[in-house]
Structures are given as structure tokens and as C-alpha cells.
Design an enzyme around this catalytic site. Structure first.
Site, PDB file in Angstrom:
ATOM      1  N   CYS A 177      -1.476 -22.513  -4.242  1.00 42.97           N
ATOM      2  CA  CYS A 177      -0.423 -21.508  -4.082  1.00 42.97           C
ATOM      3  C   CYS A 177       0.462 -21.546  -5.325  1.00 42.97           C
ATOM      4  CB  CYS A 177       0.369 -21.865  -2.824  1.00 42.97           C
ATOM      5  SG  CYS A 177       1.817 -20.851  -2.573  1.00 42.97           S
ATOM      6  N   CYS A 207      14.558 -16.735   3.303  1.00 42.09           N
ATOM      7  CA  CYS A 207      13.825 -17.425   2.231  1.00 42.09           C
ATOM      8  C   CYS A 207      14.763 -18.164   1.284  1.00 42.09           C
ATOM      9  CB  CYS A 207      13.009 -16.400   1.456  1.00 42.09           C
ATOM     10  SG  CYS A 207      12.137 -17.090   0.046  1.00 42.09           S
ATOM     11  N   GLU A 226       7.727 -24.096  -8.037  1.00 36.50           N
ATOM     12  CA  GLU A 226       6.907 -24.882  -7.112  1.00 36.50           C
ATOM     13  C   GLU A 226       5.485 -24.339  -7.025  1.00 36.50           C
ATOM     14  OE1 GLU A 226      10.602 -25.802  -4.062  1.00 36.50           O
ATOM     15  OE2 GLU A 226       8.738 -24.989  -3.280  1.00 36.50           O
ATOM     16  N   CYS A 244      13.853 -14.980  -7.291  1.00 37.59           N
ATOM     17  CA  CYS A 244      13.300 -13.715  -6.780  1.00 37.59           C
ATOM     18  C   CYS A 244      14.447 -12.730  -6.571  1.00 37.59           C
ATOM     19  CB  CYS A 244      12.586 -13.979  -5.458  1.00 37.59           C
ATOM     20  SG  CYS A 244      11.773 -12.521  -4.787  1.00 37.59           S
ATOM     21  N   CYS A 296       8.347 -22.250   0.258  1.00 39.02           N
ATOM     22  CA  CYS A 296       8.709 -22.369  -1.148  1.00 39.02           C
ATOM     23  C   CYS A 296      10.215 -22.297  -1.363  1.00 39.02           C
ATOM     24  CB  CYS A 296       7.990 -21.311  -1.958  1.00 39.02           C
ATOM     25  SG  CYS A 296       6.475 -21.999  -2.608  1.00 39.02           S
ATOM     26  N   CYS A 327      15.206 -11.868   0.644  1.00 37.05           N
ATOM     27  CA  CYS A 327      14.929 -11.973   2.080  1.00 37.05           C
ATOM     28  C   CYS A 327      15.847 -13.031   2.714  1.00 37.05           C
ATOM     29  CB  CYS A 327      13.468 -12.348   2.312  1.00 37.05           C
ATOM     30  SG  CYS A 327      12.343 -11.170   1.566  1.00 37.05           S
TER      31      CYS A 327
END
Ligand code: SAH
Ligand code: SF4
Length: 369
Positions: free
Chosen positions: A112, A126, A86, A119, A343, A123
């Protein structure tokens, strides 16, 4: 075949004779937005053919886009291997004209970008974390996000944009490729985006922050802090076990930054979790002696999380406390809240096949060409 966006001008010079051809190629791509070597008319035919045999100009394809009521546009891009990422175009300031319709201030934009597919950091709030880590983006896949967004929105070449590495992924877990993207974006005959217009956001990998500082690229730094005590931060961001708050603050203090600039601390406000007056108080103490600015972000609720969005009153109270204690603090107006701002959310909804039911989709109106 190689992605042409992966190459600095110097590197490109190794592929063409004489060297000035590299500058011409750069200009066709970055100034004239050409995405076909055949159109590079001041190059001899043999060079155009050889380029087409060795390089490609389409590392990204736009799969979806959603426009928010505030004008921000979120893109889902497919990479060559079919993975998706994204990116978001954020209009920061509108164009201003005087009474004679003369432009006195051009529109300003931030873009952005993602730095990884998925990832590793994990977290808890997220969505990107939920899919796990897939792979690093190459420098060219990062650069092309900005190039394509400028092209699709016909943003004039001269209009400088700010770049924030706040999309999917942890940029400091892909430091070499991100650093190279910074260099390619900076090229004068390319997009000419100065490093001081590029902000790298990190979950706080202290040793990598140190490395980034040693590279002395001139970029700005943003720290995703989100909590002021280690116990809570560990719950929200497991990476805090390896790099606690004290180690992050130490790395920030040593980070080289232009005296006119500040380190940004992003603070995701989660209802009843980290938005207490005592948190604001501790934050003031933590930032003592650091040229900091704080950006408070409303948590954006999603199906993958039970966290809630704080009330505007709480946000303002928190902000007032910081301001009263001399800390510059802004509240990020939830750009694109109505288009699943944080995101990972567009990607997830695309995969669930829900997205076609949304009314704000404009992907059919936008093509890469
Ligand atoms: N990995 C880096 C780069 C950006 S991560 C980092 O963590 O700093 C993407 C950004 O989206 C982070 O600032 C994160 O705080 C924010 N974010 C993630 N989930 C969110 C949510 N549900 N609501 C609002 N912001 C969110
Ligand atoms: Fe990774 Fe940043 Fe999401 Fe944390 S907030 S999981 S570091 S992308």
C-alpha cells in the site's frame, strides 16, 4: 541531482550512450537491488561516475517500522526534504508446500503506497486529512516505496506484488505523477508489475476518474464510498459537495475495465453512522448494473475522531445482505489494527514522540541497506 526512480527506461536512454546501458542500469536497480552506482560493475567507470554525479538512489529512508501480529508491516519513510509518508506491506497469502517441502504456491503480498504528503480532501474520519496538504509525491517517490519494501523484506525479484494506492493522499489529485509511476512499475526490466495488479483508490473525483479512464492505463479502480446518501457523505467527505454520488456512479459506469475484473467499492463502517440495514439496502440499489465488489472496512478509532468501531455482528449482517442480493462482498480483516492501521496514524504517533513506548517496533533491526 535527480531521483533515478523518476525515469522510465526510454527517458534514461537519453542520459547514457549506447542506449543498452539504460537496460543494464534498470537491472542493477530493480533486479539486483543495488543502491550504489559504484556496484554496477558491467558499466564503464566513467558512466558510473557520471551517474553518481547526476542521480541519487536513496529518495527514501526508513524512519520507523511496526510489525503487526498478522504479519503486516507498516513503514514510516522520510523523503529527501525530511517530510514523512507511510507505506504498508500486507502479506495476503502464505507460502504453501507439499509433503516433499516443494513450494506449490508462493507467498503473495500487497504493498500500500502513499501518493501525496498529506491530503487536500479533508475527510472527517481520516488522520491524514488533519495535517492538511503538503505536497505531491514524484513518480520516483512512489516507485521507491515498493522497491524499498521489496528490498528490505528480501522479497525475491520474481515474486510479483500487488500495489494499492491507498496510503496517504488522493492519487487522482496527483494524477500525472501516479500515472507515470504506473508506467515505471510496469517496465519489463524494472519491477514488471502489470497495471492490472495496481489499484488506484479515490475519494470520488468524478472528472479525474474520467481522465484516468481516458488514459487507458489498464489499472483497477477503487472508490472510497463510505456513505450511500449525499447528505451523510457530505458530512464524512466534504468533496461530495463537488462530486456527488450520482456523478461518481456515472464515472464508474464509463470507466474501462477488463471484463474479468470489478470495480472495488470501499465502505468504511462507522458504528451507528453508516452501518444500518437501510444503508445496505440503498447500496444494493446504487450498485445495480455495475460489476462491483464491496470491501467493508472496520473504522479504526484514533484520538483525532469521536467515531467508533462497529460490532462484528453488524459487519456480518451488512455483508450477508449484500451477498444475498448478488454482490460480492468481503470484510477487510483489519490488517495491522494493532499497529495503528489506517494511514496517518503511525506518522502522527511518531510526531507525538509516543512511538518509542511501543513494544512492536522493529525499526532498529531494519536499515535501508
Ligand atoms: N485518498 C484515497 C486513497 C486512500 S485513503 C481514498 O480516500 O480512497 C486511505 C484509506 O484509508 C481509505 O480507504 C480510507 O477509507 C481509509 N481510512 C482512513 N481513515 C481510516 C480509519 N480511521 N479507519 C480505517 N480506515 C481508514
Ligand atoms: Fe484524503 Fe483519502 Fe484521507 Fe479522504 S480518506 S482525507 S481522500 S487520504
Amino acid at each position: 541531482m535527480k531521483n533515478i526512480f523518476d525515469f522510465t527506461m526510454k527517458e534514461l536512454e537519453n542520459f547514457v550512450e549506447p542506449k543498452f546501458r539504460a537496460k543494464q542500469i534498470y537491472e542493477w536497480i530493480y533486479k539486483k537491488n543495488v543502491d550504489d552506482f559504484a556496484q554496477m560493475l558491467n558499466l564503464p567507470k566513467e558512466i558510473r561516475q557520471s551517474l553518481a554525479q547526476n542521480f541519487y538512489l536513496d529518495p527514501l529512508k526508513c524512519v520507523r517500522s511496526e510489525t503487526s501480529s498478522d504479519g503486516s508491516i507498516k513503514y514510516l519513510f522520510a523523503l529527501k526534504d525530511g517530510k514523512t509518508i507511510e507505506s504498508v506491506l500486507l502479506p495476503m497469502k502464505d507460502e504453501l508446500r507439499d509433503e516433499n517441502e516443494k513450494i506449490i504456491r508462493h507467498a503473495r503480498y500487497s504493498i500500500c503506497v502513499s501518493s501525496q504528503v498529506g491530503c487536500k480532501i479533508g475527510c472527517s474520519f481520516c488522520l491524514t486529512a488533519k495535517g492538511g496538504f503538503v505536497r505531491n509525491l514524484t513518480p520516483g517517490e512512489i516507485v521507491a516505496q515498493i522497491w524499498l519494501i521489496k528490498k528490505m523484506n528480501a522479497i525475491p525479484y520474481e515474486r510479483r506484488v500487488n500495489v494499492v494506492y491507498m496510503g496517504m493522499g488522493e492519487p487522482l489529485n496527483n494524477l500525472d505523477n501516479v500515472a507515470k509511476a504506473v508506467q515505471i512499475l510496469k517496465e519489463n526490466d524494472g519491477l514488471a508489475i502489470a497495471p492490472r495488479r495496481q489499484t488506484i483508490s479515490t475519494s470520488g473525483l468524478s472528472t479525474q476518474i474520467k481522465k484516468l479512464g481516458e488514459m487507458d492505463l489498464g489499472v483497477l479502480l477503487a472508490i472510497s464510498l463510505h456513505a450511500v446518501d449525499d447528505e451523510l457523505r457530505e458530512k464524512l467527505m466534504p468533496i461530495n459537495r463537488a462530486y456527488n454520488i450520482a456523478s461518481i456512479m456515472q464515472a464508474v459506469r464509463e470507466f474501462p475495465i477488463d471484463l474479468r475484473k470489478r470495480v472495488m467499492f470501499e465502505y468504511l463502517m462507522i458504528d451507528g453512522v453508516n452501518d444500518r440495514p437501510s444503508d445496505a439496502k440503498t447500496l444494493v440499489k446504487l450498485l445495480h448494473g455495475i460489476r462491483a465488489k464491496v470491501n467493508l472496512i472496520y473504522f479504526n478509532p484514533h484520538e483525532g475522531s469521536s467515531f467508533g468501531r462497529p460490532s462484528p455482528e453488524n459487519m456480518i449482517k451488512f455483508q450477508d445482505y449484500l451477498c444475498a442480493h448478488g454482490i460480492t462482498c468481503t470484510i477487510r480483516q483489519s490488517k495491522g489494527l494493532d499497529i495503528s492501521a489506517a494511514c496517518g496514524q503511525l506518522k502522527q504517533r511518531n510526531e507525538q514522540g509516543k512511538i518509542l513506548a511501543q513494544s512492536s517496533i522493529s525499526a532498529d533491526k531494519i536499515s535501508n541497506k
